[in-house]
Design a protein around this motif. Structure first.
Motif, short mmCIF file in Angstrom:
data_model
loop_
_atom_site.label_atom_id
_atom_site.label_comp_id
_atom_site.label_asym_id
_atom_site.label_seq_id
_atom_site.Cartn_x
_atom_site.Cartn_y
_atom_site.Cartn_z
N SER A 100 12.33 65.68 38.33
CA SER A 100 13.72 65.34 38.26
C SER A 100 14.71 66.64 37.95
O SER A 100 15.98 66.62 37.96
CB SER A 100 14.07 64.56 36.96
OG SER A 100 13.75 65.00 35.85
N SER A 101 14.08 67.86 37.85
CA SER A 101 14.77 69.10 37.52
C SER A 101 15.40 69.53 38.89
O SER A 101 16.47 70.26 38.97
CB SER A 101 13.62 70.37 37.02
OG SER A 101 12.48 70.61 38.11
N LEU A 102 14.80 68.83 39.98
CA LEU A 102 15.34 69.53 41.37
C LEU A 102 15.59 67.98 41.96
O LEU A 102 16.58 68.18 43.09
CB LEU A 102 14.19 69.83 42.25
CG LEU A 102 13.54 71.46 42.00
CD1 LEU A 102 12.35 72.09 42.86
CD2 LEU A 102 14.96 72.45 41.99
N ASP A 103 15.33 66.85 41.61
CA ASP A 103 15.67 65.53 42.14
C ASP A 103 16.39 64.68 41.04
O ASP A 103 15.72 63.76 40.39
CB ASP A 103 14.43 64.91 42.80
CG ASP A 103 14.98 63.57 43.25
OD1 ASP A 103 16.17 63.11 43.46
OD2 ASP A 103 13.87 62.92 43.84
N PRO A 104 17.73 64.78 40.79
CA PRO A 104 18.26 64.22 39.82
C PRO A 104 18.30 62.43 40.25
O PRO A 104 18.69 61.82 39.06
CB PRO A 104 19.83 64.63 39.67
CG PRO A 104 19.99 65.35 41.10
CD PRO A 104 18.76 65.47 41.63
N THR A 105 17.95 62.18 41.29
CA THR A 105 17.89 60.56 41.49
C THR A 105 16.96 59.97 40.86
O THR A 105 16.84 58.70 40.79
CB THR A 105 17.64 60.33 43.18
OG1 THR A 105 16.35 60.65 43.32
CG2 THR A 105 18.67 61.12 43.93
N LEU A 106 16.13 60.63 40.15
CA LEU A 106 14.97 59.94 39.49
C LEU A 106 14.83 59.55 38.11
O LEU A 106 14.51 58.74 37.80
CB LEU A 106 13.60 61.00 39.31
CG LEU A 106 13.24 61.56 40.92
CD1 LEU A 106 11.88 62.54 40.58
CD2 LEU A 106 12.49 60.23 41.83
N ALA A 107 16.25 59.89 37.47
CA ALA A 107 16.32 59.57 36.26
C ALA A 107 17.98 59.58 35.80
O ALA A 107 18.86 59.93 36.65
CB ALA A 107 15.89 60.62 35.26
N PRO A 108 18.36 58.54 34.77
CA PRO A 108 19.68 58.62 34.44
C PRO A 108 20.29 59.94 34.17
O PRO A 108 19.57 60.89 34.02
CB PRO A 108 19.64 57.73 33.09
CG PRO A 108 18.58 56.93 33.15
CD PRO A 108 17.28 57.99 33.90
N PRO A 109 21.55 60.16 34.34
CA PRO A 109 22.15 61.53 33.99
C PRO A 109 21.89 62.01 32.67
O PRO A 109 21.93 61.32 31.62
CB PRO A 109 23.79 61.18 34.13
CG PRO A 109 23.84 59.82 34.67
CD PRO A 109 22.73 59.25 34.74
#
Length: 582
Positions: A441-450
């Protein structure tokens, strides 16, 4: 900044629970037709690749998957609401480049995040007021790598570019061997004239490998057969660098850096690349399941059928001993001219295939395959980024370059890796486990809530069966996970308090959930006695088996494990050639 607990709860309530699943495959729950040209057992990435190639070649193909989600170990699942995990495999590099183009994976939605830098090894040193603990950060910049390594050894800093060039040459030599079936030694001796000619033609990649290596052939032989510790001792003197590199030689393997043959596993893990960059590793946008979805979309767009929650109970053979298709667990019979199994060899030949159709010697060899696995995978949801003593977080809480890396913990010294291995040999989970920590999620923020993140902890060594024959239970599982969290906490204080939830998969869990024998991510060990001519067993390394019409197309076949797709692609081409002569 870390997400507030209240904000996190709101994000979780608005998320959709359950596993990630491409709506493009909604038809997968329909009823199969009574007959296809080819049936593929298992919708792991290799099975999907095989089906996609066969369908493009005009072979009407159906895939049957026992789980509710496709991808096998290359899967995205929302185990904790709002957090999407690559639950088993978690990085991409090894997928063969021609598969991207042949199957048009970008057209079907595949998006990648390349990592640079790619490796971060923090030291467990006492910080002072003026100095943080040291760390080793490696990427694609040669000069920056040398600067990093020079903290530990000027000599090693000078040697590292030469080492990388040497490894690239070995990869260049071995690469052609990955994209074709091994030489068919049986056909050379006992086949028809046409079969012998085909077998002779398949020697080409071997000869090409020899020519590429030239005078380097003896050095290549050493890398393939020696303990990786010997190889690395030849090149380097600093333990942090040697231990960091050695992790690729033992990852997923019940072996130590001092185990003969461990060098090949390192080579196996550096022979990939992404988007033209050799050796690059990256994250798949949406998790590893998005890769499987793209392959599936490519297959179904050309007419392949994929059915989930349809477990194959057995390979069907008629009274004359000829393959007829498969029988599903619900009793439905599906006929086909050929069957390809992406399941492990032990499942395919010991559970699904009638034993009277296979020679006793073959069954015995399959039953003796080494499937020992050291891996416990822990998927963690956190409400903020880990804050490493060796590389403190930015005030904003935004990811820094080292957060995108494979972060190696308890990897400052090859002795630590060996001691962790010895613990498992005594039936004990490692006291100081080798940990590869990744934060996709450090590169793909779609994996976790903000503000939140998903973390993959790929840890070893954990035996399948504990000392004194004890099985893993909830208490043992949690005790080991707590030990791993304590280790992470030592490098990144505050980690434990950031945890929202976790999913712990010991070797028996990996076997139960993903069908991996012994929890082995490669289906069976990537040891020299189980590679190339001998994968899965000698005389049957070319995807065929003693039962005509049944083929192996998963990681238990050549060239082995990892999200590579080569076994599926190669098997599809062998099947297509055989179908033309049936």
């Amino acid at each position: 900044m870390a997400a507030s607990r209240q904000g996190l709860r709101r994000a979780l309530r608005s998320s959709s629970p359950g596993p990630a699943w491409s709506r493009a495959h909604a038809e997968a729950r329909g009823r199969p037709k009574p007959e296809y040209d080819a049936v593929v057992i298992g919708a792991g990435h290799n099975g999907l690749v095989a089906a996609a190639y066969l369908q493009r070649l005009g072979v009407n193909t159906a895939i049957f998957e026992r789980r509710h989600v496709i991808g096998g170990a290359a899967v995205t699942e929302e185990i904790i609401p709002g957090f999407k995990f690559s639950r088993a495999s978690y990085l991409l590099s090894l997928l063969r480049p021609q598969i991207y183009t042949d199957l048009e994976l970008k057209k079907y939605g595949l998006r990648l995040h390349l990592r640079n830098p790619y490796s971060f090894t923090p030291m467990l040193e006492e910080p002072t007021m003026s100095k943080a603990p040291r760390s080793l950060l490696l990427g694609t910049d040669v000069a920056e790598n040398q600067k990093q390594i020079s903290q530990f050894s000027q000599k090693d800093a000078q040697a590292f570019p030469r080492y990388e060039e040497f490894m690239k040459r070995l990869v260049l030599a071995i690469n052609p061997l990955l994209d074709a079936a091994p030489v068919d030694t049986v056909a050379l001796q006992h086949g028809s004239l046409l079969q012998r000619l085909r077998a002779l033609a398949s020697i080409g990649p071997l000869l090409k490998a020899g020519r590429t290596l030239g005078a380097q052939l003896p050095h290549c032989y050493q890398v393939l057969t020696a303990p990786i510790s010997n190889v690395l001792d030849h090149w380097f003197e600093s333990e942090p660098l040697k231990a960091t590199l050695a992790t690729d030689a033992v990852i997923g393997a019940m072996s130590s850096p001092h185990t003969p043959g461990s060098g090949y596993v390192l080579l196996h893990h550096v022979m990939g690349g992404l988007e033209g960059t050799q050796g690059a590793w990256g994250y798949v946008q949406g998790g590893m399941g998005a890769l499987s979805d793209a392959i599936a979309c490519s297959a179904t767009a050309h007419g392949a059928s994929i059915f989930t929650e349809k477990t194959v109970a057995k390979v069907q053979v008629n009274s004359e001993g000829r393959l007829q298709g498969v029988v599903l667990q619900d009793g439905l019979e599906v006929r086909s001219r050929v069957v390809l199994s992406s399941a492990p060899p032990q499942v395919t030949f010991l559970k699904l295939t009638p034993q009277e159709c296979l020679p006793e010697a073959f069954v015995r060899r399959i039953s003796q395959l080494d499937t020992k696995s050291p891996v416990t995978k822990i998927n963690v949801a956190v409400d903020r980024l880990p804050n490493f003593l060796a590389a403190p977080n930015a005030p904003t809480g935004q990811p820094l370059p080292h957060h995108q890396c494979s972060i190696h913990l308890n990897c400052e010294d090859t002795l630590l890796l060996h001691q962790a291995f010895e613990d498992a040999m005594d039936g004990l989970p490692s006291h100081r486990p080798m940990i590869e920590l990744c934060i996709p999620s450090s590169l793909d923020p779609t994996l976790a809530p903000p503000g939140c993140h998903v973390i993959s902890l790929f840890t070893q060594y954990t035996p399948y069966t504990l000392a004194e024959g004890r099985a893993w239970d909830e208490q043992e599982r949690n005790a080991y996970a707590d030990k791993v969290f304590d280790c992470v906490e030592a490098y990144a204080p505050g980690f434990k308090s950031s945890v929202v939830g976790r999913d712990v998969l010991t070797p028996p869990d990996l076997e139960r959930v993903f069908g991996l024998p012994g929890g082995n991510i490669f289906h069976c060990a990537m040891s020299l006695d189980q590679l190339y001519f001998a994968r899965p067993v000698p005389q049957y390394s070319g995807y065929r088996c003693p039962l005509q019409g049944l083929y192996l197309c998963g990681s238990g076949a050549h060239p082995g494990g990892g999200v590579m797709g080569a076994a599926g692609r190669n098997a599809a081409h062998v099947v297509f050639q055989d179908l033309k002569s049936m």
